[in-house]
Design an enzyme around this catalytic site. Sequence first.
Site, PDB file in Angstrom:
ATOM      1  N   LYS A 108     -10.911   5.535   2.832  1.00  0.00           N
ATOM      2  CA  LYS A 108     -11.236   5.190   4.211  1.00  0.00           C
ATOM      3  C   LYS A 108     -10.730   6.294   5.155  1.00  0.00           C
ATOM      4  O   LYS A 108     -11.149   7.426   5.028  1.00  0.00           O
ATOM      5  CB  LYS A 108     -10.671   3.812   4.546  1.00  0.00           C
ATOM      6  CG  LYS A 108     -10.897   2.765   3.438  1.00  0.00           C
ATOM      7  CD  LYS A 108     -12.364   2.418   3.215  1.00  0.00           C
ATOM      8  CE  LYS A 108     -12.599   1.657   1.916  1.00  0.00           C
ATOM      9  NZ  LYS A 108     -11.827   0.416   1.752  1.00  0.00           N
ATOM     10  N   ASP A 125      -0.524  -3.056   2.497  1.00  0.00           N
ATOM     11  CA  ASP A 125      -1.739  -2.241   2.477  1.00  0.00           C
ATOM     12  C   ASP A 125      -1.957  -1.735   3.913  1.00  0.00           C
ATOM     13  O   ASP A 125      -2.257  -2.508   4.811  1.00  0.00           O
ATOM     14  CB  ASP A 125      -2.916  -3.112   2.001  1.00  0.00           C
ATOM     15  CG  ASP A 125      -4.244  -2.359   1.920  1.00  0.00           C
ATOM     16  OD1 ASP A 125      -4.416  -1.365   2.670  1.00  0.00           O
ATOM     17  OD2 ASP A 125      -5.117  -2.766   1.134  1.00  0.00           O
ATOM     18  N   ARG A 145      -1.854  14.263 -16.634  1.00  0.00           N
ATOM     19  CA  ARG A 145      -1.696  12.851 -16.264  1.00  0.00           C
ATOM     20  C   ARG A 145      -0.288  12.635 -15.705  1.00  0.00           C
ATOM     21  O   ARG A 145      -0.081  11.903 -14.754  1.00  0.00           O
ATOM     22  CB  ARG A 145      -1.955  11.925 -17.460  1.00  0.00           C
ATOM     23  CG  ARG A 145      -1.540  10.481 -17.172  1.00  0.00           C
ATOM     24  CD  ARG A 145      -2.146   9.447 -18.133  1.00  0.00           C
ATOM     25  NE  ARG A 145      -2.226   9.870 -19.507  1.00  0.00           N
ATOM     26  CZ  ARG A 145      -1.170  10.016 -20.317  1.00  0.00           C
ATOM     27  NH1 ARG A 145       0.040   9.724 -19.905  1.00  0.00           N
ATOM     28  NH2 ARG A 145      -1.341  10.438 -21.556  1.00  0.00           N
ATOM     29  N   TYR A 173      -8.028  -7.798   1.367  1.00  0.00           N
ATOM     30  CA  TYR A 173      -9.257  -7.134   0.949  1.00  0.00           C
ATOM     31  C   TYR A 173      -9.881  -7.880  -0.248  1.00  0.00           C
ATOM     32  O   TYR A 173      -9.173  -8.304  -1.159  1.00  0.00           O
ATOM     33  CB  TYR A 173      -8.907  -5.688   0.574  1.00  0.00           C
ATOM     34  CG  TYR A 173     -10.048  -4.894   0.026  1.00  0.00           C
ATOM     35  CD1 TYR A 173     -11.080  -4.479   0.848  1.00  0.00           C
ATOM     36  CD2 TYR A 173     -10.093  -4.553  -1.321  1.00  0.00           C
ATOM     37  CE1 TYR A 173     -12.141  -3.752   0.341  1.00  0.00           C
ATOM     38  CE2 TYR A 173     -11.138  -3.819  -1.836  1.00  0.00           C
ATOM     39  CZ  TYR A 173     -12.168  -3.425  -1.003  1.00  0.00           C
ATOM     40  OH  TYR A 173     -13.207  -2.708  -1.519  1.00  0.00           O
TER      41      TYR A 173
HETATM   42  C1  LIG Z   1     -11.452  -0.334   0.624  1.00  0.00           C
HETATM   43  C2  LIG Z   1     -10.152  -1.039   0.648  1.00  0.00           C
HETATM   44  C3  LIG Z   1      -9.390  -1.215  -0.518  1.00  0.00           C
HETATM   45  C4  LIG Z   1      -9.864  -0.767  -1.879  1.00  0.00           C
HETATM   46  O1  LIG Z   1      -9.933   0.616  -1.971  1.00  0.00           O
HETATM   47  P1  LIG Z   1     -10.948   1.418  -2.934  1.00  0.00           P
HETATM   48  O2  LIG Z   1     -10.645   2.835  -2.637  1.00  0.00           O
HETATM   49  O3  LIG Z   1     -12.328   0.994  -2.549  1.00  0.00           O
HETATM   50  O4  LIG Z   1     -10.628   1.014  -4.338  1.00  0.00           O
HETATM   51  C5  LIG Z   1      -8.165  -1.830  -0.399  1.00  0.00           C
HETATM   52  N1  LIG Z   1      -7.712  -2.291   0.783  1.00  0.00           N
HETATM   53  C6  LIG Z   1      -8.421  -2.145   1.922  1.00  0.00           C
HETATM   54  C7  LIG Z   1      -7.866  -2.665   3.197  1.00  0.00           C
HETATM   55  C8  LIG Z   1      -9.661  -1.520   1.898  1.00  0.00           C
HETATM   56  O5  LIG Z   1     -10.369  -1.406   3.026  1.00  0.00           O
END
Ligand SMILES: *Cc1c(COP(=O)(O)O)cnc(C)c1O
Length: 395
Positions: free
Chosen positions: A195, A170, A46, A98
Amino acid sequence: MNFATKVLHGTSCFDPVTGASSVPIYQASTFHQADLECPGRYDYARSGNPTRQALEEAIAVLEGGVRGFAFASGMAAISSVFMLFSSGDHVIVAEDVYGGTFRFLTKVLSRMGIGVTFVDATRVEQVTAAITPATKGIYLETPSNPTLKVTDLAAVCRMAKQHELLVIVDNTFLTPYYQRPLELGADVVIHSATKFIGGHSDVVAGLAVTKDAALGDQLYMIQNGMGAILGAQDSWLVMRGLKTLKARLDVGTRSADHIAHWLAEHPAVSRVYYTGLHSHEGHHVQERQASGHGAVLSFDVGSRERAKAIFDQVKLPIVAVSLGAVETILSYPVAMSHASMPVEEREKRGITDGLIRLSAGLEDTEDLVQDLAQALDSLPPFEHKINEKKTFSRA
Ligand SMILES: *Cc1c(COP(=O)(O)O)cnc(C)c1O
């Protein structure tokens, strides 16, 4: 080093111990200590795992930061980063973040005594106006989902510096290939590596990078303390995806650009959202702060019935939540990512019943266009084709 080279050679592109061409999956939870007086580099997985660490170093190098962290999901990264704040603090957040982030902030963080104000971050003066004596940070996402609104990162960061606020971005939609927020003044960058960075719709993961070492120490304490780490196997999968990030984005972006321009001319489409279109509100800021427009676009066909007809007739894209994969993904924001948002809020943001989001994959562009064409051609055209202004008569 340019990005294409850096993505392969920026950090350990082979295992330093054996020379293996990919960092091995160290499937171990604990590490033997040969000398109690002099503990080894790793003690418990961890706190640190060599496979995860290789990924963490790679993303730190690519984002131009000093320290990277890999989490169990994008939301694990986001929620862990918000633990940098304390009860009584206030954070300003872009209004079209998001959906999962919105849910975390309004349903979970609100119970921890951390205040949040949502603003239209594309207007710096609105961000400034939301600052209170308790404000400690600003949280941004650009381009935003699904209408790709662009926030001027350098302008917000400049203002934030004056008020000593932490800026968190983000960067999921563009990745460090196209946009590096730390270079524009941000303090922390976050990714849903599920993604584009993972890129193959086969792993859920999150990443974070800090610009300075002290903030890195704080986030390490939180990562180790909260424990939402990415496992060794998934770390390896994300690294495997990362190696082809540039090649995949080059292809996906070229297709998205072509499809966006083609859709903008199509009589059955009322509006197209893509920052590569000159008519897009955020086009110029995007050109200034990013080196590409990315592989995601949205388009409006005018109504739920018309959208449904498209989803029923397309053959190539998978219809799904998510984006940034090798296969083209079509999603329907009102029923998927923004289903929980009240209708008035949705419509205000342009998230109408006719809106469809497309994340271009690696298929042949002409095949994608032909597939979309056979679906769109079945719809009656709009009387007045309106590509840029918001009103249209519903068919
Ligand atoms: C999908 C997404 C998230 C969340 O990510 P997960 O891997 O699904 O927890 C956060 N921000 C954006 C812009 C996203 O497209």
